[in-house]
Design a protein around this motif. Sequence first.
Motif, PDB file in Angstrom:
ATOM      1  N   ASP A  66      17.335  52.324   9.266  1.00 47.49           N
ATOM      2  CA  ASP A  66      17.028  52.512   7.851  1.00 47.49           C
ATOM      3  C   ASP A  66      17.228  51.204   7.087  1.00 47.49           C
ATOM      4  N   THR A  67      16.998  51.271   5.789  1.00 47.28           N
ATOM      5  CA  THR A  67      17.048  50.054   4.980  1.00 47.28           C
ATOM      6  C   THR A  67      18.470  49.526   4.805  1.00 47.28           C
ATOM      7  N   ASP A  68      19.450  50.318   5.189  1.00 48.07           N
ATOM      8  CA  ASP A  68      20.848  49.862   5.179  1.00 48.07           C
ATOM      9  C   ASP A  68      21.329  49.456   6.570  1.00 48.07           C
ATOM     10  N   ASP A  69      20.368  49.271   7.474  1.00 49.28           N
ATOM     11  CA  ASP A  69      20.671  48.848   8.849  1.00 49.28           C
ATOM     12  C   ASP A  69      21.430  49.887   9.659  1.00 49.28           C
ATOM     13  N   ARG A  70      21.362  51.137   9.259  1.00 49.05           N
ATOM     14  CA  ARG A  70      21.954  52.189  10.078  1.00 49.05           C
ATOM     15  C   ARG A  70      20.934  52.609  11.131  1.00 49.05           C
ATOM     16  N   ALA A  71      21.384  52.711  12.353  1.00 48.19           N
ATOM     17  CA  ALA A  71      20.492  52.984  13.473  1.00 48.19           C
ATOM     18  C   ALA A  71      20.734  54.383  14.026  1.00 48.19           C
TER      19      ALA A  71
ATOM     20  N   TYR B 247       4.314  52.437  22.965  1.00 47.66           N
ATOM     21  CA  TYR B 247       5.339  52.431  21.923  1.00 47.66           C
ATOM     22  C   TYR B 247       4.709  52.031  20.586  1.00 47.66           C
ATOM     23  N   LEU B 248       5.005  52.817  19.575  1.00 47.94           N
ATOM     24  CA  LEU B 248       4.420  52.597  18.252  1.00 47.94           C
ATOM     25  C   LEU B 248       5.529  52.490  17.209  1.00 47.94           C
ATOM     26  N   CYS B 249       5.295  51.659  16.220  1.00 47.54           N
ATOM     27  CA  CYS B 249       6.236  51.601  15.102  1.00 47.54           C
ATOM     28  C   CYS B 249       5.591  52.222  13.862  1.00 47.54           C
ATOM     29  N   ASN B 250       6.448  52.687  13.005  1.00 49.24           N
ATOM     30  CA  ASN B 250       6.030  53.385  11.793  1.00 49.24           C
ATOM     31  C   ASN B 250       6.898  52.944  10.623  1.00 49.24           C
ATOM     32  N   MET B 251       6.250  52.638   9.517  1.00 44.97           N
ATOM     33  CA  MET B 251       6.932  52.380   8.246  1.00 44.97           C
ATOM     34  C   MET B 251       6.203  53.198   7.188  1.00 44.97           C
ATOM     35  N   HIS B 252       6.923  54.097   6.563  1.00 45.42           N
ATOM     36  CA  HIS B 252       6.347  54.963   5.526  1.00 45.42           C
ATOM     37  C   HIS B 252       5.140  55.710   6.117  1.00 45.42           C
ATOM     38  N   ASP B 253       3.943  55.466   5.633  1.00 50.83           N
ATOM     39  CA  ASP B 253       2.769  56.149   6.177  1.00 50.83           C
ATOM     40  C   ASP B 253       1.901  55.209   7.010  1.00 50.83           C
ATOM     41  N   MET B 254       2.480  54.103   7.426  1.00 54.36           N
ATOM     42  CA  MET B 254       1.735  53.097   8.190  1.00 54.36           C
ATOM     43  C   MET B 254       2.131  53.127   9.655  1.00 54.36           C
TER      44      MET B 254
ATOM     45  N   VAL C 129       2.320  44.272   3.062  1.00 55.40           N
ATOM     46  CA  VAL C 129       3.404  45.254   2.999  1.00 55.40           C
ATOM     47  C   VAL C 129       4.615  44.568   2.389  1.00 55.40           C
ATOM     48  N   ARG C 130       4.870  44.826   1.138  1.00 58.38           N
ATOM     49  CA  ARG C 130       5.921  44.104   0.425  1.00 58.38           C
ATOM     50  C   ARG C 130       7.201  44.917   0.283  1.00 58.38           C
ATOM     51  N   THR C 131       7.099  46.222   0.491  1.00 58.96           N
ATOM     52  CA  THR C 131       8.262  47.085   0.349  1.00 58.96           C
ATOM     53  C   THR C 131       8.995  47.186   1.679  1.00 58.96           C
ATOM     54  N   ILE C 132      10.315  47.250   1.581  1.00 65.16           N
ATOM     55  CA  ILE C 132      11.124  47.433   2.784  1.00 65.16           C
ATOM     56  C   ILE C 132      11.317  48.924   3.009  1.00 65.16           C
TER      57      ILE C 132
END
Length: 111
Positions: free
Chosen positions: A52-57, A93-100, A28-31
């Motif tokens: 998000d990718t700008d560190d906004r929570a 608890y699960l984490c999600n990035m894009h479709d992963m 996974v190379r994309t942020i």
Amino acid sequence: QVPLVESGGGLVEPGESLKLTCTASRSVRTIYNIRWYRQAPGKQREWVATIDTDDRAYYSDSVKDRFIVTRDNGKNMGFLQMNTLKPEDTATYLCNMHDMWGQGTQVTVSS
């Protein structure tokens, strides 16, 4: 290869803290934005927090002011610091990035 792996769950008493980690595999190379969800037995999956990718929570009302979401872009990792845990926080608890998605880590809050 599982693209995301969550860790850090466990059994704690009410009022205690846990820190969850979401680790993306080297492939996974994309942020991406990192989202945390949880699912308790017999309940629908619930969104918990996003960074998000700008560190906004962003947080759900149920965890706002107790949980803190952060990230390490250099390592493509996300973290969920959970403070003042309550029995109703018990869930996978699960984490999600894009479709992963990861497979989840169990958090149990009980006295």
